[in-house]
Write an enzyme that holds these catalytic residues in place. Structure first.
Site, PDB file in Angstrom:
ATOM      1  N   ALA A  26       0.878  -1.169   0.000  1.00 49.24           N
ATOM      2  CA  ALA A  26       0.000   0.000   0.000  1.00 49.24           C
ATOM      3  C   ALA A  26       0.924   1.230   0.000  1.00 49.24           C
ATOM      4  CB  ALA A  26      -0.910  -0.035   1.226  1.00 49.24           C
ATOM      5  N   VAL A  27       0.373   2.422   0.140  1.00 46.54           N
ATOM      6  CA  VAL A  27       1.186   3.630  -0.104  1.00 46.54           C
ATOM      7  C   VAL A  27       2.490   3.660   0.691  1.00 46.54           C
ATOM      8  CG1 VAL A  27       1.169   6.137  -0.195  1.00 46.54           C
ATOM      9  CG2 VAL A  27      -0.932   4.896  -0.562  1.00 46.54           C
TER      10      VAL A  27
ATOM     11  N   GLY B  38       4.307   1.172   2.112  1.00 48.63           N
ATOM     12  CA  GLY B  38       5.258   0.152   1.688  1.00 48.63           C
ATOM     13  C   GLY B  38       5.828   0.455   0.314  1.00 48.63           C
TER      14      GLY B  38
ATOM     15  N   ARG C  71       0.235  -9.292  -1.000  1.00 45.61           N
ATOM     16  CA  ARG C  71      -0.758 -10.381  -1.031  1.00 45.61           C
ATOM     17  C   ARG C  71      -1.474 -10.397  -2.371  1.00 45.61           C
ATOM     18  NH1 ARG C  71      -5.383 -10.057   3.410  1.00 45.61           N
ATOM     19  NH2 ARG C  71      -5.748  -8.126   2.256  1.00 45.61           N
TER      20      ARG C  71
ATOM     21  N   LYS D   6      -1.024  -3.263   7.693  1.00 41.16           N
ATOM     22  CA  LYS D   6      -1.794  -2.664   8.780  1.00 41.16           C
ATOM     23  C   LYS D   6      -1.429  -3.359  10.088  1.00 41.16           C
ATOM     24  CE  LYS D   6      -6.750  -2.104   9.735  1.00 41.16           C
ATOM     25  NZ  LYS D   6      -6.673  -1.010  10.668  1.00 41.16           N
TER      26      LYS D   6
ATOM     27  N   ASN E  10       2.816   0.490  12.386  1.00 42.18           N
ATOM     28  CA  ASN E  10       2.626   1.200  13.647  1.00 42.18           C
ATOM     29  C   ASN E  10       2.187   0.226  14.745  1.00 42.18           C
ATOM     30  OD1 ASN E  10       3.162   3.864  14.356  1.00 42.18           O
ATOM     31  ND2 ASN E  10       1.651   4.631  12.891  1.00 42.18           N
TER      32      ASN E  10
ATOM     33  N   SER F  94       8.360   7.480  10.916  1.00 39.72           N
ATOM     34  CA  SER F  94       7.489   8.653  10.989  1.00 39.72           C
ATOM     35  C   SER F  94       7.724   9.583   9.810  1.00 39.72           C
ATOM     36  CB  SER F  94       7.723   9.435  12.277  1.00 39.72           C
ATOM     37  OG  SER F  94       6.902  10.597  12.282  1.00 39.72           O
TER      38      SER F  94
ATOM     39  N   LYS G  71       8.527   5.401  19.051  1.00 40.04           N
ATOM     40  CA  LYS G  71       7.606   5.936  18.045  1.00 40.04           C
ATOM     41  C   LYS G  71       6.265   6.297  18.689  1.00 40.04           C
ATOM     42  CE  LYS G  71       5.788   6.841  13.950  1.00 40.04           C
ATOM     43  NZ  LYS G  71       4.363   6.653  14.023  1.00 40.04           N
TER      44      LYS G  71
ATOM     45  N   HIS H  21       6.730   9.479  20.549  1.00 37.87           N
ATOM     46  CA  HIS H  21       6.786  10.522  19.506  1.00 37.87           C
ATOM     47  C   HIS H  21       5.371  10.958  19.118  1.00 37.87           C
ATOM     48  CE1 HIS H  21       6.216  11.505  15.258  1.00 37.87           C
ATOM     49  NE2 HIS H  21       7.393  12.095  15.272  1.00 37.87           N
ATOM     50  N   ASN H  22       4.508   9.984  18.893  1.00 35.54           N
ATOM     51  CA  ASN H  22       3.136  10.317  18.496  1.00 35.54           C
ATOM     52  C   ASN H  22       2.381  11.008  19.628  1.00 35.54           C
ATOM     53  OD1 ASN H  22       3.911   8.810  16.247  1.00 35.54           O
ATOM     54  ND2 ASN H  22       1.867   7.983  15.965  1.00 35.54           N
TER      55      ASN H  22
ATOM     56  N   GLU I  78       3.411  14.451  19.646  1.00 33.98           N
ATOM     57  CA  GLU I  78       2.741  15.091  18.500  1.00 33.98           C
ATOM     58  C   GLU I  78       1.317  15.536  18.896  1.00 33.98           C
ATOM     59  OE1 GLU I  78       3.071  12.659  14.916  1.00 33.98           O
ATOM     60  OE2 GLU I  78       0.953  13.041  14.516  1.00 33.98           O
ATOM     61  N   TYR I  79       0.605  14.699  19.638  1.00 36.71           N
ATOM     62  CA  TYR I  79      -0.736  15.075  20.114  1.00 36.71           C
ATOM     63  C   TYR I  79      -0.649  16.357  20.951  1.00 36.71           C
ATOM     64  CZ  TYR I  79      -3.443  10.730  19.138  1.00 36.71           C
ATOM     65  OH  TYR I  79      -4.125   9.689  18.563  1.00 36.71           O
TER      66      TYR I  79
ATOM     67  N   ARG J   5      -4.825   8.908  53.876  1.00 38.84           N
ATOM     68  CA  ARG J   5      -4.699   7.470  53.582  1.00 38.84           C
ATOM     69  C   ARG J   5      -4.425   6.687  54.862  1.00 38.84           C
ATOM     70  NH1 ARG J   5      -0.546   5.940  50.725  1.00 38.84           N
ATOM     71  NH2 ARG J   5      -1.565   4.187  49.697  1.00 38.84           N
TER      72      ARG J   5
HETATM   73  P1  2AM Z   1      -3.579  -6.269  -0.227  1.00 35.95           P
HETATM   74  O1  2AM Z   1      -3.115  -5.287  -1.259  1.00 35.95           O
HETATM   75  O2  2AM Z   1      -3.533  -7.672  -0.722  1.00 35.95           O
HETATM   76  O3  2AM Z   1      -4.896  -5.910   0.398  1.00 35.95           O
HETATM   77  C1  2AM Z   1      -2.429  -2.405   3.592  1.00 35.95           C
HETATM   78  O4  2AM Z   1      -3.694  -2.904   3.812  1.00 35.95           O
HETATM   79  C2  2AM Z   1      -1.480  -3.453   3.031  1.00 35.95           C
HETATM   80  O5  2AM Z   1      -1.467  -4.589   3.904  1.00 35.95           O
HETATM   81  C3  2AM Z   1      -1.873  -3.958   1.670  1.00 35.95           C
HETATM   82  O6  2AM Z   1      -0.694  -4.135   0.942  1.00 35.95           O
HETATM   83  C4  2AM Z   1      -2.565  -5.280   1.976  1.00 35.95           C
HETATM   84  O7  2AM Z   1      -2.484  -6.239   0.951  1.00 35.95           O
HETATM   85  C5  2AM Z   1      -1.742  -5.756   3.139  1.00 35.95           C
HETATM   86  N1  2AM Z   1      -2.456  -6.700   3.989  1.00 35.95           N
HETATM   87  C6  2AM Z   1      -3.529  -6.466   4.775  1.00 35.95           C
HETATM   88  N2  2AM Z   1      -3.902  -7.568   5.432  1.00 35.95           N
HETATM   89  C7  2AM Z   1      -3.036  -8.541   5.053  1.00 35.95           C
HETATM   90  C8  2AM Z   1      -2.897  -9.900   5.407  1.00 35.95           C
HETATM   91  N3  2AM Z   1      -3.706 -10.489   6.314  1.00 35.95           N
HETATM   92  N4  2AM Z   1      -1.894 -10.593   4.833  1.00 35.95           N
HETATM   93  C9  2AM Z   1      -1.065 -10.008   3.936  1.00 35.95           C
HETATM   94  N5  2AM Z   1      -1.158  -8.712   3.568  1.00 35.95           N
HETATM   95  C10 2AM Z   1      -2.124  -7.995   4.128  1.00 35.95           C
END
Ligand code: 2AM
Length: 476
Positions: free
Chosen positions: A11-12, A14, A33, A75, A102, A128, A182, A185-186, A189-190, A446
């Site tokens: 995803a974005v 990675g 996946r 995730k 995270n 981050s 991390k 850090h967050n 940030e809050y 007390r």
């Molecule tokens: P995907 O593209 O096959 O959905 C963010 O959701 C990233 O995590 C995506 O690249 C997603 O793959 C991957 N992802 C989410 N759950 C997953 C799982 N159980 N096993 C492998 N990849 C996972």
């Protein structure tokens, strides 16, 4: 295999990390996946460098040189465990599994122990800087074994943000130390964001200033001690005009703040450790209060304010007071956050170098700021510094602004403007510097109702008074 490093989870975040590795000359094995994401990365970004697209996890692992370095970017939560479970049987002792998501640090502690038992290195790392940072240079906070850092560290340092030629990446400590730092850090940030929001609210109420005018104040502040990414984007956001209505953008945004949970984790851990991170806690609760719709509806127009109209006689002086109060409150929030890092480091045996943490936060991440240099310098003066706030530079800087800080908090209370983070930071400042706190009375209470005992100021030992009897004192 010949790939230097692999990234699974495209995803974005990675995708951008993989592109960042490739741009730095590393051959990057990529896997997801759903293969379509892998294919589109390679098709769209071949110009970044050399990718090896793998459809199966087995092909992905086979593409890597030994010891294998696999970055997981999925995730946080069950997905991370699912990927680890699929990956581990394909790996060999000495290989390095990096969780760049995270993760909550107790999960990292658990995963690190499990993989260590198999002879694998597990590196839970904070990353981050969001999507932009992942691509162009994030702040990277890797934990795990020092041994793994010897081969992994140089690659992470290469793709990290640089400030004054120094990488915003360093070895943090064993086990869950990277994800812990991390998390704090967050949390910071809050606090930073809440303090900025309170400063904006004070200027709005005190001066009757428009969002755009307040944006100009923040832009001016960004040229001084407060210079930071968050102040800079605040100036930008406040000056943005909504295209649909022509009104200041912030005036059309609903005032209910959301959160993904890292602030909550930070506060929960601080409660466990007994560290008063009041700035971060107030910031987290302020978001919760803003989202408490039924309670706010019940209170609005019902609870009297009993205030008088606010006329600030000298706007310039008021703005400077708010700036000083913001800086002082910010120092308190950071001081508390670094106390939490020290407490966890002692509790878990992580030996975290706090000055180094401030150094790697100077670039790439959301809290990047000029003033972090001052924190690194403070810990260089005294690596065991018990209270950042009491470092000579910070005690001087905050001391300079303390009268202004009191005026701002008093004015906010008088005029009914909620400033939980400003006010609680000042209360912490006065609490931590107090000669004597009223905890003596707490201890006496007390002992009265629970025979919990007390210590005396004039004699060693633990004492109890027979409250229900003759009130004689016994030494335990
Ligand atoms: P995907 O593209 O096959 O959905 C963010 O959701 C990233 O995590 C995506 O690249 C997603 O793959 C991957 N992802 C989410 N759950 C997953 C799982 N159980 N096993 C492998 N990849 C996972």
């Amino acid at each position: 295999g010949t790939a230097h490093i692999g990234v699974t989870g495209l995803a974005v975040m990675g995708r951008n990390l993989a592109r960042n590795f490739a741009r730095h000359g590393y051959t990057v094995a990529v896997h997801n996946r759903t293969f379509a994401r892998t294919q589109s990365l390679v098709a769209e970004h071949a110009a970044d460098g050399t990718f090896v697209a793998a459809e199966s996890m087995a092909d992905f692992v086979a593409a890597l040189e030994r010891p294998r370095k696999v970055v997981i970017m999925v995730k946080a939560g069950p997905a991370t465990d699912a990927v680890i479970d699929e990956l581990v049987p394909l790996l060999e002792p000495g290989d390095i599994v990096v969780d760049a998501g995270n993760a909550h640090f107790p999960d990292t502690v658990r995963r690190e122990a499990a993989l260590r038992a198999l002879g694998l290195h597990f590196v839970g790392t904070g990353v981050s800087g969001g999507e932009e940072g992942a691509l162009n240079g994030p702040s990277i906070m890797p934990g795990g074994t020092r041994e793994s850092y010897a081969s992994l560290g140089p690659i992470l340092e290469a793709i990290s943000a640089k400030v004054d030629g120094e990488p915003c990446c360093t070895y943090v400590g064993p086990g869950g130390a990277g994800h812990f730092v991390k998390m704090v850090h967050n949390g910071i940030e809050y606090a930073d964001m809440q303090l900025i929001a309170e400063a904006y609210d004070l200027l709005r109420h005190g001066l009757g200033a428009s969002a755009g005018e307040i944006g100009e104040v923040f832009a001016a502040w960004n040229t001084g001690d407060l210079e930071s990414f968050l102040i800079e984007i605040t100036a930008d956001v406040l000056q943005h005009v909504d295209a649909a209505t022509g009104r200041p953008f912030v005036d059309v945004v609903a005032d209910a703040a959301e959160q993904k949970g890292t602030g909550r984790w930070t506060v929960q851990n601080a409660l466990d450790l007994g560290v008063p991170i009041t700035g971060i806690a107030e910031a987290t609760f302020a978001r919760a209060l803003s989202g408490s719709a039924p309670q706010r509806a019940a209170a609005r127009g019902v609870l009297p304010a009993d205030t008088v109209a606010w006329h600030v006689p000298e706007p310039g002086a008021f703005i400077e007071d708010v700036r000083l109060a913001l800086y002082a409150s910010k120092v308190v929030a950071y001081s508390q956050g670094f106390d939490q890092i020290a407490a966890a480091s002692a509790q878990f045996g992580w030996d975290i170098d706090r000055g180094a943490m401030a150094r790697i936060w100077r670039g790439g991440c959301i809290i990047r700021a000029r003033f972090l240099d001052r924190i690194t310098q403070a810990y260089a003066r005294d690596p065991e510094l018990p209270l950042l706030l009491a470092d000579p530079y910070f005690s001087g800087a905050v001391g300079n602004g303390v009268a202004a800080w009191r005026r701002v908090v008093a004015a906010a209370a008088t005029h009914g403007v909620p400033t939980p983070a400003f006010s609680s930071s000042l209360a912490y400042y006065d609490g931590v510097r107090a000669e004597r706190l009223p905890a003596n009375l707490i201890q006496a209470q007390r002992d009265f109702f629970g025979a919990h005992t007390y210590r005396r100021v004039d004699r060693e030992g633990v004492f109890h008074t027979e409250w229900s009897g003759d009130r004689s004192e016994t030494a335990e």
